[in-house]
Design an enzyme around this catalytic site. Sequence first.
Site, short mmCIF file in Angstrom:
data_model
loop_
_atom_site.label_atom_id
_atom_site.label_comp_id
_atom_site.label_asym_id
_atom_site.label_seq_id
_atom_site.Cartn_x
_atom_site.Cartn_y
_atom_site.Cartn_z
N GLY A 70 0.81 -1.20 0.00
CA GLY A 70 0.00 0.00 0.00
C GLY A 70 0.85 1.25 0.00
O GLY A 70 0.47 2.27 -0.59
N SER A 196 -4.21 -1.46 0.63
CA SER A 196 -3.22 -2.45 1.02
C SER A 196 -3.92 -3.76 1.38
O SER A 196 -4.82 -3.78 2.22
CB SER A 196 -2.40 -1.95 2.21
OG SER A 196 -1.41 -2.87 2.58
N HIS A 198 -3.05 -6.51 3.06
CA HIS A 198 -2.97 -7.12 4.39
C HIS A 198 -3.84 -6.41 5.41
O HIS A 198 -4.05 -6.92 6.51
CB HIS A 198 -1.52 -7.19 4.87
CG HIS A 198 -0.94 -5.88 5.31
ND1 HIS A 198 -0.89 -5.51 6.63
CD2 HIS A 198 -0.38 -4.87 4.61
CE1 HIS A 198 -0.31 -4.31 6.73
NE2 HIS A 198 0.00 -3.90 5.52
N CYS A 324 2.05 4.53 12.48
CA CYS A 324 2.90 4.37 11.29
C CYS A 324 4.29 3.87 11.67
O CYS A 324 4.95 3.21 10.88
CB CYS A 324 3.05 5.70 10.56
SG CYS A 324 1.54 6.60 10.28
#
Length: 382
Positions: A70, A196, A198, A324
């Site tokens: 992503g 993304s 996952h 993050c």
Amino acid sequence: MPAYLDHASTAVLHPTARDALLAALDEGWADPARLYRDARRARMLLDASRETVAAVLGARPDEVSFTSSGTQAAQLALLGTARARRRAGTRILLSAVEHSCVLHAAEWHERAGGQVTTVGVDGFGRVDPAAFAPPPDTAVASLQHANHEVATIQPVAAVADVLHAVGVPLHVDAAMSVGRIPVDVQAIGADLLSASAHKFGGPAGVGILVVRTGRRWANPLPADEREGGRVAGFPNVAGIVATAAALHARAGEIADEAPRLAGYVDRLRARLPHLVPDVEILGDPDPAGRLPHLLTFSCLYVDGESLLGELDRAGIAVSSGSSCTSDTLTPSHVLAAMGALTQGNIRVSVGRESDAADVDALLAVLPDAVARVRERAGVVGL
């Protein structure tokens, strides 16, 4: 049993995706760019996956490309549009609460001579669409669909209207939303979208990039002929097949699943202030304004790393710090932009496999865990 409450970081691989992955490892191993039988079979799997993802996201198949993550999808979307529109301007416009991958792309653009303007947010982490009125030299804007730390859903369609009125395209980072709530690129006005695998039960190592037809985009990196010239390198066919399978399955599950997950989050929002002194619940209190599966709260006088350790020893997995960069527990830029406490915050995120026992486990352990951390810090009497 351990309670996994970090589905926003990565979701458990969906059973449908697991089955598709194993089958595709046998059926889709060949180079889909070649013309012999095994290669054609791999190409058919790749094309079918692209059609599946496009249908879920309201896009055309030729608008969908698959990346290695992503992060790569978001950065290609933003930097590729900035490169293609450099004659229109060199400015990137983005919110202060974007994911770090978008912020890093903007920093890279700025170091290369471009300009970046950041739009602030309110106490819930939400932007004002009027604040996204772009300066005349704006090449592209970026706004997440929903925040990855506090679950706040952004007014993306309203922001898109503001930008499109003056011809500025919008990239939407939908990594936290896709597979959790319905996301349609046309309905939200996205010119580019990234996601993304996952995050919604697909395998790690696959990202989704949507570039709408007619939007100007030029690869900011050396390219080859793969993925329409947007993404270089051999495609992860088995991973892409599993991604499409997971997304298709999630599209059929989320309507029934969302009330259950929202119930877990509502219970936490109601109980935590009574169980833990000096706790602040973050994000929009209105369920309509937030994702159903995620909750962040801050505990005063608590070190986030110490609290994570206490919960981990009790078999409970959550995240803290900036989501993050939580391996280093960097203070959250999202919470700082909201004017909230940036230390001692915990993000809880439930998912497909979560049940009431997971929530019960957290509620049973958390008060004593917070008390122990505060006691070691010399804070008593709360």
